[in-house]
Design an enzyme around this catalytic site. Structure first.
Site, PDB file in Angstrom:
ATOM      1  CB  CYS A 171      -0.977  -0.053   1.180  1.00  0.00           C
ATOM      2  SG  CYS A 171      -2.355   1.086   1.010  1.00  0.00           S
ATOM      3  CG  HIS A 179      -3.627  -3.619   3.219  1.00  0.00           C
ATOM      4  ND1 HIS A 179      -2.561  -3.026   3.855  1.00  0.00           N
ATOM      5  CD2 HIS A 179      -4.334  -2.610   2.672  1.00  0.00           C
ATOM      6  CE1 HIS A 179      -2.623  -1.710   3.715  1.00  0.00           C
ATOM      7  NE2 HIS A 179      -3.693  -1.429   2.985  1.00  0.00           N
ATOM      8  CD  GLU A 207      -1.043  -5.576   5.850  1.00  0.00           C
ATOM      9  OE1 GLU A 207      -0.784  -6.108   4.750  1.00  0.00           O
ATOM     10  OE2 GLU A 207      -1.331  -4.362   5.984  1.00  0.00           O
TER      11      GLU A 207
END
Lengths: 735, 236, 84
Positions: B86, B203, B205
């Site tokens: 990002c 993302h 994660e």
């Protein structure tokens, strides 16, 4: 320096600042002399509704505020509740209505910033935001741009700081045409033993200032109508507070790090009335005094007077009482994060405030008479003269085509999907969001434990307008029901009481009745009120908003493995309707949005039945018996069924012994659940033992929603309904 | 495996990446402070999401000039692994460690939603645990993720096979409505020529644990950790 | 010496912000507007007096930080020296 403190101080100037003649006399009596301009400004801020709760205090004491889980009730920056595994939840909701109407983007953004600071000032790391928004009719002047600005403001601020906005509500009513509501809620978590309070202590301890510099932001507009300020100085005077989420994020990290130094005695953010409320409230709680040297306050531009510095509402600032001799450890942290930090004064004995600027004393006053002993009003309250007419049973037109009525309801801004709003909010940052926006309640993982925290915000202002007592009860009951749908037991609530002018007896009656209704429900359902906020004078040109006591409730899900969805997840499940159906249309979405009728008594709220239903839902969830659970609220059974088909586009076929209009009745204490056929009998047995009426009404599957009712059949394609529902809001906004 | 997560003032996904590396994958992780030009022996360096320095000029523009980025650049030039997620992807493009630039989304609004990604290359350390052509579901949350480059540069990216992830429909087909930010060639993630520097807007994660309902992103970190271990083993 | 730097999206790149502003202008009656480009403007007090040197400095600043030349163009304008 020529300070505006030279200006004449009299009852007229006091009135310009919002103090009544009586209050001004009280102040001169306390001081034994004429106050300085700075003293007058400080007093008008501390005695404002916002800081003193002078009109609402007598009613707020009806709320139950303690309970087994409560570690901190109202009176601090936020409430604190034990949520197990050594963790506490710290939360509060606050309004930012007037600033958001003036400048929606900055108003909403700084509302989010303020509520985040209320939470991290207590040592908690914020992990979630909710926003409860009320707008007017879309065609009202400025309304579309107000909506756009508010949503962008909330998004930009929360997204940048990195706190997920996981839920909230967005409602529409013409009473908000000239006065929108922006209520922001934040929740943080901390280890139980690491909570910080805003209670100044330790004579000789230094008072530190940290964060952004002070400018002329947000100094109350009324005070500008003063002959000591010329046109030139007015131009320099922004009254709209401007938020800087980047500084907020850095301030958040710096504060949490500084708290780990062990050198902080007390800490509070500078919110409304900035340096004034933070210093006076901290000293008042600790029973001490303080001395401030305003020459040491970091300023954005030179030449601010003592009055301006004390009243500025510049954002992203904190006041800290540090341990004498250890303040270096604190200042080093703020410097490392690139923030302003300065020692601006010290704690003194004797309970007095002494404030200097340019070597001269600008204010010298006893603190307690201004805080603890602020004015309290028992304002007259009276129901409106036309109450009986408003509550007269409405004529309920029977829909010729209930399928068309359902589609029309789903296309109203009130009931349409709010995805357009929440897709602009980061709701997945922090990697704790188990259930995000769009369901009954949001669910967050408490990392390192099997536990979840559930959050919801609720109120039905139309119900509150028709019967404030019932509306207050309903707001609390619906929040409990929403939490129960995800298997959560409530542990506390915070509220934002948004009302009109308290000097109007009808408004005072609304406030009193709403509070009493909420308090009854809180007691019956064992939910303490741990923090909150009151916003009065929400009116434009004498037209008041609907009474809007927003409730935000927090619950605990013991084990996240069992959380049902708010929608049908697979075909072949049995659909069961819990609770009792009655024909209750007073204030219903069906009457209001399809027939323009806003009349009658709102649905009755049976608090015992609500308690039984919530306990049943939690028990069923705890035993992993449910695939879906969704509460019935606005739009009744038909809307709840449609919503349940949307999440995974799983249809349903049900039959109910109800008339066509009753499909849209909003009787309370009801929920829709779905379970596998193998579990249906156990679920029904549980319901019977719990004393909750339960009826198997059909099964899930297919791509259609079919509802057989007395005298007809509602049939619709799920995909078509979903399209209507999901596109309605952006289309209505013209996007 | 020693992993470093860079913290710029304004980073807000630093803790999330740390959590996945440390608690899900059980690796040694430390935070790397923006104004220190040192990686403390980190073999995998992650630039996390957020608003570095407030991003008031352009996403990633100020961070690209920070002291720590000098060390990141040297690490990358030595073949060390660097992952930008990002805002971290924006930093990598601003620092010219990856080609192109990220502009405001086509719809001019912040978008937080799940997207579908097709794995175009499974031969980078970051995508080795996936199969080429595999479709992943991953959340995005950004206002400026619209990938852009000069047309001839885009052609060169394709020729050099630098495009690692593309926005696609759930069935894996390219479709404009699923290219939610309007990226050129639907580019969601890129590698450099060596494959050791990798950037993506989604993302991973945020989808690395089943409790969150999606673990499609875990293999990206697992692959990176394994890749970094191999590099270390090779006595680089 | 003072200067103004203006940064625009490159001509050949779609400028959604400019387009949005253009349609907003049309909505409020300014229908003749053919194009809007939305950019950023910076005013700098350079601390040098030589125009040649100022131009070089500004170009370097734009290339290094103020503009991203992959997607943006910049214009440099030297302002009349401030009498004060």
């Amino acid at each position: 320096m020529s300070a505006p403190a030279e200006a004449v101080v009299d009852a007229k100037r006091a009135a310009e600042m919002g103090l009544s003649g009586e209050e001004y006399e009280r102040l001169t009596g306390l001081l034994g002399r004429t106050p300085s301009l700075t003293e007058l400004g400080i007093t008008s801020a501390l005695w404002s509704e916002h800081c003193s709760y002078k009109s609402s205090k007598v009613h707020l004491k009806n709320f139950p505020t303690s309970g087994a889980h409560v570690l901190q009730g109202p009176g601090e920056n936020a409430g604190v509740v034990d949520v197990g595994h050594g963790w506490v939840a710290v939360f509060k909701m606050e309004s930012h209505n007037h600033p958001s109407f003036i400048e929606p983007y900055q108003g909403a953004a700084t509302g989010v910033g303020g509520i985040l600071r209320d939470v991290f000032t207590m040592g908690a790391r914020p992990i979630a935001l909710l926003d409860s928004l009320r707008f007017g009719e879309l065609d009202a002047p400025r309304m579309r741009s107000l909506i756009d600005g508010v949503v962008r403001g909330i998004g930009t601020y929360g997204n940048c700081v990195g706190i997920p906005t996981v839920g909230g509500e967005t409602g529409f009513h013409r009473s908000y045409n000239g006065n929108i509501l922006v209520n922001a809620f934040a929740l943080g978590i901390a280890r139980r033993e690491r909570i910080f309070k805003a209670r100044a202590a330790g004579v000789g301890n230094p008072i530190l200032y940290a964060g952004s510099r002070t400018g002329r932001d947000g100094i109350h507009g009324a005070t500008m109508a003063s002959d000591s300020f010329d046109a030139e100085s007015e131009k320099k005077r922004p009254t709209v507070q401007v938020g800087d989420p980047f500084t907020e994020k850095v301030l958040l990290e710096a504060c949490l790090e500084a708290m780990r130094t062990g050198a902080i005695v007390a800490i509070q953010d500078m919110g409304a009335a900035g340096l004034t409320s933070s210093t006076f409230e901290m000293a008042s709680r600790g029973g001490v005094g303080f001395r401030l040297d305003l020459d040491r306050v970091p300023l954005r531009e030179p030449g601010l007077s003592a009055y301006e510095i004390m009243l500025s509402e510049s954002q992203e600032r904190m006041v800290i009482v540090a341990q004498r001799g250890k303040q270096e450890a604190v200042t080093r942290v703020f410097q490392r994060w690139g923030l302003e930090v300065a020692t601006i004064g010290e704690v003194t004995a004797g309970g007095r405030a002494e404030i200097r600027r340019g070597g001269r004393i600008e204010a010298a006053m006893a603190i307690a008479p201004l805080t603890d002993q602020a004015p309290v009003y028992h304002r007259p309250a009276a129901p409106p003269a036309d109450l009986a007419r408003r509550q007269a049973p409405p004529e309920v037109p029977v829909p010729d085509d209930p399928g068309a009525a359902l589609a029309r309801l789903l296309a109203t801004p009130e009931l349409a999907s709010k995805e357009w709003v929440w897709r602009q909010y980061d709701h997945t940052v922090r990697t704790s969001t188990v259930v995000g926006p769009g369901g009954d309640a949001a669910v967050l993982l408490l990392k390192g434990t099997p536990t979840g925290l559930a959050l919801t915000s609720d109120v039905n202002p139309v119900y509150c307008g028709l019967d404030p007592r019932a509306g207050g009860r309903q707001a609390v009951a619906e929040a409990v029901r929403n939490l129960a749908c995800v298997g959560a037991e409530p542990v506390g609530l915070t509220d934002c009481l948004n009302f009109g002018n308290p000097e109007n007896p009808e408004i005072m009656w609304q406030l009193r009745e709403c509070v009493l209704g909420m308090a009854e429900a809180c007691r019956a359902l064992a939910v303490p009120v741990v923090s909150g906020n009151v916003s009065l004078y929400n009116e434009t040109e004498g037209r008041s908003i609907l009474p809007t006591p927003t409730v935000a409730m927090v619950g605990v899900v013991p084990d996240l493995g069992d959380t049902p969805e708010a929608h049908f997840v697979r075909a072949g499940d049995r659909v069961i309707l819990l609770g009792e159906d009655r024909d209750e249309h007073g204030g219903s979405a069906y009457l209001r949005w399809l027939h323009g009728i806003e009349q009658g008594r709102p649905p009755a709220v049976d608090l015992d039945a609500e308690g039984r239903l919530a306990r049943l839902l939690r028990a069923l969830t705890g035993q992993s018996l449910l695939h879906a659970a969704h509460d019935l609220s606005e739009g009744g059974l038909a809307v709840a069924l449609a919503e349940a088909t949307f999440g995974a586009r799983v249809g349903a076929r049900v039959a109910v012994p109800l008339g066509a209009a009753a499909l849209f009745s909003e009787s309370q204490a009801r929920a829709l659940i779905a379970c596998s056929p193998a579990h249906a009998d156990r679920v029904l047995e549980h319901a019977q033992r719990a004393g909750v009426p339960a009826r198997e009404i059909g099964e899930t599957g297919g791509d259609r929603l079919e509802i057989a009712f007395d005298g007809g059949r509602l049939e619709a394609e799920v995909a078509a309904l979903h399209r209507t529902w999901s596109r309605a809001l952006p289309e209505a906004l013209g996007l | 495996m020693r992993c470093g997560v860079v913290v710029f003032p304004g980073s807000n996904c630093d803790h999330d990446v740390y959590h996945v590396l440390k608690h899900v994958l059980d690796q040694e992780v430390r935070f790397l402070w923006h104004d220190e030009p040192r990686l403390h022996g980190s073999e995998l360096v992650v630039l996390p999401g957020g608003w570095s320095y407030g991003d008031y000029l352009r996403g990633g523009a100020l961070a690209a000039l920070s002291p720590v980025m000098g060390a990141v650049r040297e690490h990358a030039e030595r073949g060390g692994l660097v992952l930008g997620i990002c805002n971290g992807f924006q930093v990598l493009t601003e620092a010219k460690l990856l080609p192109g630039a990220l502009r405001p989304n086509r719809g001019q609004r912040f978008e937080c939603r799940d997207v579908y990604l097709r794995v175009e290359r499974a031969d980078t350390p970051f995508t080795r645990e996936y199969a080429a052509g595999q479709v992943l579901r991953m959340p995005i949350a950004h206002g400026e993720g619209n990938y852009e480059h000069f047309p001839y540069e885009l052609d060169r990216l394709e020729r050099d096979r630098l495009v690692a992830l593309r926005y696609v429909a759930p069935d894996g087909a390219l479709a404009d409505e699923w290219n939610v930010n309007g990226s050129a060639r639907a580019i969601a993630g890129l590698a450099n020529a060596g494959g050791n520097v990798f950037g993506l807007m989604p993302h991973p994660e945020r989808c690395a644990e089943e409790v969150l309902g999606n673990s499609d992103g875990l293999a990206l970190f697992a692959g990176a950790v394994r890749g970094a271990a191999q590099l270390a083993g090779a006595g680089r | 010496m003072k200067a103004r730097v203006t940064v625009y999206p490159r001509k050949e790149i779609l400028d959604p912000q400019g387009k949005a502003i253009q349609s907003a202008l049309a909505r409020v009656g300014f229908r003749s507007v053919r194009e809007v480009r939305a950019g950023k403007s910076f005013e700098l007090d350079l601390g040098v007096d030589d125009a040649q040197q100022a131009g070089d400095l500004l170009a370097a600043m734009c290339e290094k930080l103020l503009a991203n030349t992959v997607v943006e163009d910049y214009e440099i304008e030297l302002l009349a020296a401030d009498a004060s």
